[in-house]
Design a protein around this motif. Structure first.
Motif, short mmCIF file in Angstrom:
data_model
loop_
_atom_site.label_atom_id
_atom_site.label_comp_id
_atom_site.label_asym_id
_atom_site.label_seq_id
_atom_site.Cartn_x
_atom_site.Cartn_y
_atom_site.Cartn_z
N ILE D 10 3.04 2.15 0.17
CA ILE D 10 2.61 1.99 -1.22
C ILE D 10 2.16 0.56 -1.48
N LEU D 11 2.96 -0.38 -1.04
CA LEU D 11 2.62 -1.79 -1.28
C LEU D 11 1.32 -2.16 -0.59
N ASP D 12 1.18 -1.75 0.66
CA ASP D 12 -0.05 -2.08 1.38
C ASP D 12 -1.27 -1.52 0.67
N THR D 13 -1.18 -0.27 0.29
CA THR D 13 -2.32 0.37 -0.35
C THR D 13 -2.60 -0.24 -1.71
N ALA D 14 -1.55 -0.42 -2.47
CA ALA D 14 -1.71 -0.96 -3.82
C ALA D 14 -2.36 -2.34 -3.76
N GLU D 15 -1.89 -3.14 -2.84
CA GLU D 15 -2.40 -4.49 -2.68
C GLU D 15 -3.92 -4.51 -2.48
N VAL D 16 -4.37 -3.67 -1.60
CA VAL D 16 -5.80 -3.62 -1.31
C VAL D 16 -6.58 -3.11 -2.53
N LEU D 17 -6.08 -2.04 -3.11
CA LEU D 17 -6.80 -1.45 -4.24
C LEU D 17 -6.80 -2.38 -5.45
N PHE D 18 -5.68 -3.00 -5.71
CA PHE D 18 -5.63 -3.94 -6.83
C PHE D 18 -6.67 -5.04 -6.62
N SER D 33 -2.39 8.79 -3.39
CA SER D 33 -3.14 9.72 -2.55
C SER D 33 -3.70 8.99 -1.34
N LYS D 34 -4.13 7.75 -1.54
CA LYS D 34 -4.64 6.98 -0.42
C LYS D 34 -3.50 6.62 0.55
N ALA D 35 -2.32 6.36 0.00
CA ALA D 35 -1.18 6.02 0.85
C ALA D 35 -0.53 7.26 1.44
N LYS D 36 -1.03 8.43 1.02
CA LYS D 36 -0.47 9.71 1.48
C LYS D 36 1.03 9.81 1.22
N VAL D 37 1.40 9.42 0.01
CA VAL D 37 2.78 9.65 -0.44
C VAL D 37 2.71 10.42 -1.75
N LYS D 49 4.53 1.17 -13.09
CA LYS D 49 3.37 0.53 -12.51
C LYS D 49 3.48 -0.99 -12.62
N LYS D 50 3.97 -1.45 -13.75
CA LYS D 50 4.12 -2.88 -13.95
C LYS D 50 5.05 -3.47 -12.88
N ALA D 51 6.13 -2.75 -12.60
CA ALA D 51 7.07 -3.23 -11.59
C ALA D 51 6.41 -3.23 -10.20
N LEU D 52 5.54 -2.26 -9.97
CA LEU D 52 4.83 -2.25 -8.69
C LEU D 52 3.95 -3.49 -8.57
N ILE D 53 3.25 -3.82 -9.62
CA ILE D 53 2.39 -5.01 -9.60
C ILE D 53 3.22 -6.26 -9.27
N GLN D 54 4.36 -6.37 -9.91
CA GLN D 54 5.20 -7.53 -9.65
C GLN D 54 5.75 -7.50 -8.23
N ALA D 55 6.01 -6.30 -7.71
CA ALA D 55 6.50 -6.20 -6.34
C ALA D 55 5.43 -6.64 -5.35
N VAL D 56 4.19 -6.25 -5.63
CA VAL D 56 3.10 -6.70 -4.78
C VAL D 56 3.03 -8.23 -4.79
N VAL D 100 1.06 -17.31 4.88
CA VAL D 100 1.86 -16.19 4.38
C VAL D 100 1.25 -14.82 4.62
N PRO D 101 0.02 -14.59 4.25
CA PRO D 101 -0.44 -13.20 4.24
C PRO D 101 -0.46 -12.61 5.64
N ALA D 102 0.12 -11.48 5.74
CA ALA D 102 0.19 -10.83 7.05
C ALA D 102 -1.01 -9.92 7.28
N GLU D 103 -1.53 -9.37 6.18
CA GLU D 103 -2.60 -8.41 6.35
C GLU D 103 -3.92 -8.94 5.78
N ARG D 104 -4.96 -8.30 6.10
CA ARG D 104 -6.25 -8.64 5.52
C ARG D 104 -6.19 -8.46 4.01
N ASN D 105 -6.98 -9.26 3.33
CA ASN D 105 -7.18 -9.09 1.89
C ASN D 105 -6.07 -9.63 1.02
N SER D 106 -4.91 -9.84 1.58
CA SER D 106 -3.82 -10.12 0.66
C SER D 106 -3.91 -11.52 0.07
#
Lengths: 230, 230, 230, 230
Positions: D10-18, D33-37, D49-56, D100-106
């Motif tokens: 969820i975090l990976d997908t949300a991060e990219v989409l955000f 749906s993109k994260a297939k969960v 959703k707000k908490a997800l944003i802060q978690a990202v 810090v960023p481990a993945e692309r885009n972050s």
DNA sequence: GATGAATGAGCTTTCATTCAT
DNA sequence: CATGAATGAAAGCTCATTCAT
């Protein structure tokens, strides 16, 4: 945590919450989090929310029917085959109703459950009560019949339900009414106060004169003038 | 489709469904699909589900309060400053209650809605009714007070609510009770029959002797023997 | 209500709300209700929400491009074919930017809008701005190129955007930053103060020495020691 | 599926989409749906959703602050009580940001979040960042103060924010700018390239000469000729 | 030229329940 | 025996847009 502990805590919490908010308005999440048990515990121990509702009910009705049967046994033994006066029947019932609940609020839960059982037209609860607890009510009704021989059966049926309505409505809405009464009359009302007030009213209602025969609708025009046939 | 059409159909459908199942158990989806209007129409026309519930009430209570005020005006005019007898007050109220609902079943619906409004402890509905429709009830209560000068105020308050419970419970559960009565006594009961039966009961209940003063709990042991303080 | 009135009020309201909350977070309902026009008016006058957004931009960018072209004409005429110094170009741009907004706060609104237009990656807005207003920026960029002949093209491109970021970020977040500055330094800052502070910074930034060639990543280890390839 | 798996996806997908579309434009449906969960998984694991944003955000800022504190510790230890030069401070920060960023885009996500945190006037995000991560920025600012003793406090404050604007604007709009740069200069830019380009610019900007004192507004007429008081 | 009514799609969130361990 | 994780369904509500008048 022992099983009984979990089960009891769920029941205790559910009882209070159901009384406060109603069944549909109380989620299992709310119950389990307030009871500090796992969310899945309700389904694990009771199977479903509906079964939990009935379990809450049973915890009330099982001892009630048992005690009530016993109390009626004693009453019959004491009167030795003679007719038991109406007020003694009513007082016995009142005493039993009040004897059962162990904790605060649960009388209100019980009354609310009874109210819902009657008012919900589809009524899985009504069928459930009728099936599992109908006997003692039938027995009580029969004793009332003997105590009020002058009343036509249909009239007695309706008056008993009138009074059932009085009691259920008053006690299930107790919290709301108590607020109003306190605000308007600065009076702290307890359940006991209410029962004391209810007694003469119920007796008078049961002993009220029979209604006029409805020979002709036209004679009652001021009462029914604008009503339609329903 | 004209506005009134959509609004009316929503109200008609919601009214029946609310009465059948309660508020929480009735979803906007169910209402709108049964009413064959768009799901968003409720929010468009009423703003929220809560506002819809209040609108359903208003459709009953608005004409009721209006008619009731008028009827009380006439009654006061007729009695020209003198005290209005209790039974006339009750009959006036009964007539007004019966006069309002225009369609079949809707008296029952109305009563069931009133019952729900009272039994929901959190009660945004109760506050709403109190705020918007409290005046006419206050007026009625005051007239009842003049008609029953011997009753203490608190006693009158409770007895009125006892009777409210009787009426609401009976009329809102009419369908279920009618089934039982028909089965047991082969009797076809109409709302009119019920009102005829209710009249002497209500009058007797209001005129019942005052309860014993509760001087000492010990004196009433047979009544409260097993009860705990609540 | 005259058409122009409706259109203007929609634009005025939308402008402020877009700047405050962003585009997606501002609904047409909010705009139209605050502007006290009909909900359908936006679609009626502008066709769609997207078109409204572009209209809000156009109201700023149309006069801006017009004035900027004129100002550059004058500048070129004054320098008669010779290279225009960088600081004159920057001052001309600053003066034009400041000249456009007519009302209070609207410079901030404009900057916030520009910031949004850039940061929204899907960017129908960016394409729209590029298409309709790209010419004047291209002209300006070319003049900057002549004023900074020693800078490689790519370097100039990035530095211009660095400075764009400085200006947009500072002016669009002006309110928040002003609060902090006032709290910490007891200083009342005006837009003019900021522009005065910005000038030497921007000039110094544009004239900064070229970065080291990135011949080998290993040579820059203290700078990039922990960075991964992105 | 293990918890960490679902949460991480969820975090990976949300991060990219955000980063691609912004927060309001990215629905939980799209993320899940993109994260297939399951759609409900976000609310189950994050609450809202707000908490997800802060978690990202937290997934970025938590290691960042930790590393940055450590890096500043080392820097202070190395300079043993003496003033740390500005360029070393800036390089340390850049290195930490990039580490810090481990993945692309972050990195882009991070910058965009920072940009939003500043630009949203009502700012639940700004308060959240200030509350949870303000310390390390305060520490950094103090070190910059020691490294630039000749700068007035207010001037330093504004220049730091000018540069913050440069960095946030450039990196958060990276995708868009990269497209343009690629199209115009056929140049593949990496984040590292940008940082390399940024270094001399930022240093020059911080060391720019102080602005003229604003003794009299009239003296700066060519710069502010057309501006209104804002 | 303008608007109140209506709509279909989509939103975030909560629900009771099930499952794997 | 018990539970954290997960899920499909459904909830109330808001959205930009369209349509009939």
């Amino acid at each position: 945590m022992a099983q009984s502990d979990t089960v009891t805590r769920i029941l205790d919490t559910a009882e209070v919450l159901f009384a406060e908010r109603g069944f549909a308005e109380t989620s299992l999440r709310t119950i389990t989090s307030k009871a500090k048990v796992n969310l899945a515990a309700v389904n694990y121990h009771f199977g479903s929310k509906k079964a939990l509702i009935q379990a809450v009910f049973a915890r009330y009705l099982d001892p009630f029917t048992q005690r009530f049967h016993t109390a009626l046994d004693e009453l019959e033994a004491h009167h030795a085959g003679k007719v038991i006066p109406l007020d003694e029947l009513l007082e016995t019932m009142a005493a039993t109703v009040l004897a059962v609940p162990a904790e605060r609020n649960s009388l209100q839960v019980f009354m609310r459950l009874l109210g819902l059982a009657y008012s919900q037209a589809q009524g899985h609860l009504r069928r459930y009560i009728q099936r599992d607890y109908g006997d003692v009510f039938t027995r009580f009704t029969e004793l009332v019949r003997q105590a009020t021989p002058e009343l036509p059966d249909a009239e007695r049926f309706w008056r008993l339900h009138f009074m059932l309505g009085t009691v259920i409505f008053t006690l299930s809405g107790l919290e709301a009414l108590r607020d109003i009464a306190e605000q308007d009359y600065h009076e702290q009302v307890s359940v006991k106060d209410l029962v004391r007030r209810l007694r003469p009213v119920v007796v008078a209602a049961m002993n009220a004169p029979l209604p006029d025969q409805m020979q002709n609708e036209g004679l009652h025009k001021d009462f029914h003038a604008h009503s339609e046939t329903q």
